[in-house]
Design an enzyme around this catalytic site. Structure first.
Site, PDB file in Angstrom:
ATOM      1  N   GLY A  16       0.819  -1.201   0.000  1.00  0.00           N
ATOM      2  CA  GLY A  16       0.000   0.000   0.000  1.00  0.00           C
ATOM      3  C   GLY A  16       0.855   1.253   0.000  1.00  0.00           C
ATOM      4  N   ASP A 126      11.070 -11.559   1.818  1.00  0.00           N
ATOM      5  CA  ASP A 126      11.027 -10.671   0.648  1.00  0.00           C
ATOM      6  C   ASP A 126      12.101  -9.584   0.769  1.00  0.00           C
ATOM      7  OD1 ASP A 126      10.059  -9.805  -1.813  1.00  0.00           O
ATOM      8  OD2 ASP A 126       8.556  -8.485  -0.924  1.00  0.00           O
TER       9      ASP A 126
END
Length: 292
Positions: A16, A126
């Protein structure tokens, strides 16, 4: 949100929009991460909320602190410590040259942050230069720790930017579902090589197949002998048989022989043979003062 004032937008994250914010009481500058929730979703899954709240307990100088979790019906905002820039932007400012003492300092800090999280059974999953943040004092901090487990790693960022494969290990590219701390150690190796080469990525693959080819051209194509079970992974594909390169000095010319030795211990195709963060921190590369 009353506790925090929203200032300018910093950028788009994996999950986001990220804004700069200010704590109205203390005036401290923070980073506000607005997590985009699916329209048809039931709001925030309770499992994700539990995961996120656990992350507030991770306090270490090489981990970006999560101060607060603000949760309303359709919105989840994570309030993080603010850092000046990320490693990607730092690389862009280097003009192709890095001080090897800085390379070593950043790598050690990365390993310290990883060792701390791994000791608390939290994986990153990640890791990439965009979520390694650097502040004015030259401190490196790992951001977005644990979020992959709470939210999953999307194939695309919601801003439609494709999530990079450059730091993914071969076991994950071949479809391995059992993640261990070794996933982060591979990413750390890729970042180490990139640090040593002033921001040039080691394996910049364009898709999964290209990514695997780039890796195996350097490390050699794995076989059942070198990596038992590899051919049984769900997305395994047989690829041309490349031999492993013999000269790492061509891959990372600026790195000392001890640095190259550490890099080779991180970049091992077979996951259970990769060095741990704790072991990597003890490597002579970090103790030998003549090392550059």
């Amino acid at each position: 949100m009353q506790k925090y004032e929203k200032l300018e937008k910093i950028g788009e994250g994996t999950y986001g929009t990220v804004f700069k914010g200010r704590n109205r009481e203390t005036l401290e500058i923070v980073a506000l991460k607005r997590v985009r929730l699916d329209e048809d979703d039931e709001g925030v899954p309770s499992s994700a909320l539990r995961e996120i709240c656990l992350l507030k307990e991770l306090k270490h100088k090489n981990i970006v602190r999560l101060y607060d979790v603000l949760h309303s019906e359709k919105k989840l905002t994570l309030v993080f410590e603010h850092c000046d820039q990320d490693l990607k932007k730092y690389f862009d400012s280097l003009n192709g040259d890095i001080d090897m003492a800085v390379c070593r300092s950043f790598m050690l800090q990365l390993l310290r942050g990883l060792a701390f999280c791994h000791s608390h059974n939290v994986l990153h999953r990640d890791l990439k230069p965009q979520n390694l943040l650097i502040n004015k004092n030259g401190e490196l901090k790992l951001a977005d720790f644990g979020l992959a487990r709470a939210f999953g790693i999307p194939v695309k960022c919601y801003s439609a930017e494709v999530v990079t494969l450059w730091y993914r290990p071969p076991d994950v590219l071949f479809g391995a579902k059992l993640y261990t701390t070794s996933i982060d150690m591979w990413s750390a190796g890729c970042i180490f090589a990139e640090l040593a080469d002033a921001g040039r990525p080691l394996f910049p693959g364009s898709d999964v197949l290209d990514q695997l080819m780039k890796i195996f051209r350097v490390l050699g194509t794995p076989t059942e002998e070198s990596w038992p079970g590899v051919t049984h992974l769900s997305d395994y594909v047989a690829l041309p048989h490349f031999p492993a390169i013999t000269s790492w000095s061509q891959i990372v010319p600026r790195l000392s022989s001890k640095g190259r030795d550490l890099l080779q211990k991180l970049l091992v195709c077979r996951p259970n043979q990769r060095v741990s963060a704790e072991q990597a921190m003890q490597h002579p590369y970090f103790t030998d003062s003549s090392n550059h």
